[in-house]
Design a protein around this motif. Structure first.
Motif, PDB file in Angstrom:
ATOM      1  N   PHE A  23      38.855  44.791  61.477  1.00 21.26           N
ATOM      2  CA  PHE A  23      39.676  44.159  60.493  1.00 21.26           C
ATOM      3  C   PHE A  23      38.427  42.402  60.498  1.00 21.26           C
ATOM      4  N   CYS A  24      38.298  41.955  61.213  1.00 18.52           N
ATOM      5  CA  CYS A  24      37.961  40.164  61.218  1.00 18.52           C
ATOM      6  C   CYS A  24      37.369  40.568  59.769  1.00 18.52           C
ATOM      7  N   HIS A  25      36.702  40.742  59.211  1.00 18.82           N
ATOM      8  CA  HIS A  25      36.650  40.558  57.208  1.00 18.82           C
ATOM      9  C   HIS A  25      37.383  40.475  56.650  1.00 18.82           C
ATOM     10  N   LEU A  26      38.793  41.078  57.007  1.00 19.24           N
ATOM     11  CA  LEU A  26      40.092  41.282  55.818  1.00 19.24           C
ATOM     12  C   LEU A  26      40.119  39.637  55.576  1.00 19.24           C
ATOM     13  N   PRO A  27      40.648  38.084  56.785  1.00 22.54           N
ATOM     14  CA  PRO A  27      40.549  37.394  56.010  1.00 22.54           C
ATOM     15  C   PRO A  27      40.095  36.846  54.951  1.00 22.54           C
ATOM     16  N   ARG A  28      38.417  37.002  54.793  1.00 23.52           N
ATOM     17  CA  ARG A  28      37.408  36.754  53.780  1.00 23.52           C
ATOM     18  C   ARG A  28      37.350  37.516  52.253  1.00 23.52           C
ATOM     19  N   LEU A  29      38.093  38.627  52.397  1.00 28.52           N
ATOM     20  CA  LEU A  29      38.714  40.356  51.226  1.00 28.52           C
ATOM     21  C   LEU A  29      39.689  39.413  50.509  1.00 28.52           C
ATOM     22  N   GLU A  30      40.922  38.723  51.422  1.00 32.95           N
ATOM     23  CA  GLU A  30      41.984  38.307  51.330  1.00 32.95           C
ATOM     24  C   GLU A  30      41.717  37.326  50.254  1.00 32.95           C
ATOM     25  N   ASN A  31      41.354  36.408  50.953  1.00 34.55           N
ATOM     26  CA  ASN A  31      41.291  35.179  49.997  1.00 34.55           C
ATOM     27  C   ASN A  31      40.432  35.469  48.248  1.00 34.55           C
ATOM     28  N   VAL A  32      39.302  36.212  48.713  1.00 31.59           N
ATOM     29  CA  VAL A  32      38.639  36.435  47.071  1.00 31.59           C
ATOM     30  C   VAL A  32      39.875  37.356  46.553  1.00 31.59           C
ATOM     31  N   LEU A  33      40.989  38.483  46.889  1.00 30.27           N
ATOM     32  CA  LEU A  33      42.007  38.521  46.322  1.00 30.27           C
ATOM     33  C   LEU A  33      43.134  37.366  45.522  1.00 30.27           C
ATOM     34  N   ARG A  34      42.976  36.971  46.891  1.00 23.49           N
ATOM     35  CA  ARG A  34      44.031  35.815  46.158  1.00 23.49           C
ATOM     36  C   ARG A  34      43.568  34.651  44.904  1.00 23.49           C
ATOM     37  N   ASP A  35      41.730  35.363  44.370  1.00 25.82           N
ATOM     38  CA  ASP A  35      41.640  33.999  43.598  1.00 25.82           C
ATOM     39  C   ASP A  35      41.360  35.236  42.438  1.00 25.82           C
ATOM     40  N   PHE A  36      42.094  37.059  42.337  1.00 29.53           N
ATOM     41  CA  PHE A  36      41.710  37.324  41.789  1.00 29.53           C
ATOM     42  C   PHE A  36      43.180  38.290  41.374  1.00 29.53           C
ATOM     43  N   PRO A  37      44.093  37.174  41.380  1.00 28.71           N
ATOM     44  CA  PRO A  37      45.487  37.783  41.454  1.00 28.71           C
ATOM     45  C   PRO A  37      46.115  39.459  40.370  1.00 28.71           C
ATOM     46  N   LYS A  38      45.280  39.770  39.757  1.00 24.75           N
ATOM     47  CA  LYS A  38      45.319  41.104  38.765  1.00 24.75           C
ATOM     48  C   LYS A  38      44.738  41.830  39.425  1.00 24.75           C
ATOM     49  N   VAL A  39      44.577  41.883  40.841  1.00 26.90           N
ATOM     50  CA  VAL A  39      43.210  42.862  40.748  1.00 26.90           C
ATOM     51  C   VAL A  39      44.085  43.844  42.285  1.00 26.90           C
ATOM     52  N   ARG A  40      44.106  45.516  41.951  1.00 28.84           N
ATOM     53  CA  ARG A  40      44.612  46.000  42.947  1.00 28.84           C
ATOM     54  C   ARG A  40      44.741  47.212  43.632  1.00 28.84           C
TER      55      ARG A  40
END
Length: 150
Positions: A23-40
């Protein structure tokens, strides 16, 4: 928008022999998801075969884990759909969508194995297995999300 998420080769390199690198890239993905809050998020990773949804959600930050709404079924349970679709991971995505309340919803998948999807599928953000969700993958995901107006 639904994002179908693989783990191995996406959230960490595959193979990943060092458990500290999981999960070393999880923070990067979570940052993207935070910028797109409608994505489930729906988990399409094989990790879903040995873990419950709540166990999977535990890996994610609290604000993101609540947006993980399910896991895809196995393509083995949908032989007729596999025959039509022809690709295992895409069959799992299609099966999940057909069983959802919004089978028409737009979707993307992040995966390192393009051969599990139809060739040239525009819904796929393919990562390099040996690297995972890097700068280039992040840029392509953001572009696709912006293109659908999320």
């Amino acid at each position: 928008m639904i994002l179908f998420l693989d783990f191995d080769g996406v959230l960490h390199p595959e193979p990943c022999y060092d458990k500290q690198s999981f999960f070393c890239h999880l923070p990067r993905l979570e940052n993207v998801l935070r910028d797109f809050p409608k994505v489930r998020v729906v988990i399409s990773s094989t990790w879903r075969e040995t873990r419950s949804l709540s166990e999977i959600q535990f890996f994610f930050s609290a604000d993101i884990s609540s947006r993980i709404i399910g896991m895809t079924p196995s393509w083995r349970d949908f032989p007729d759909l596999l025959e039509v679709v022809g690709y295992q991971r895409q069959t799992e995505v299609e099966a999940w969508l057909r069983g959802s309340e919004e089978p028409w919803i737009s979707w993307l998948a992040i995966d390192d194995k393009a051969f599990l999807f139809k060739p040239f599928l525009p819904n796929l953000v393919k990562t390099n297995s040996l690297v995972g969700f890097d700068d280039d993958s992040e840029l392509r995901l953001r572009q696709k999300l912006l293109a659908v107006g999320i």
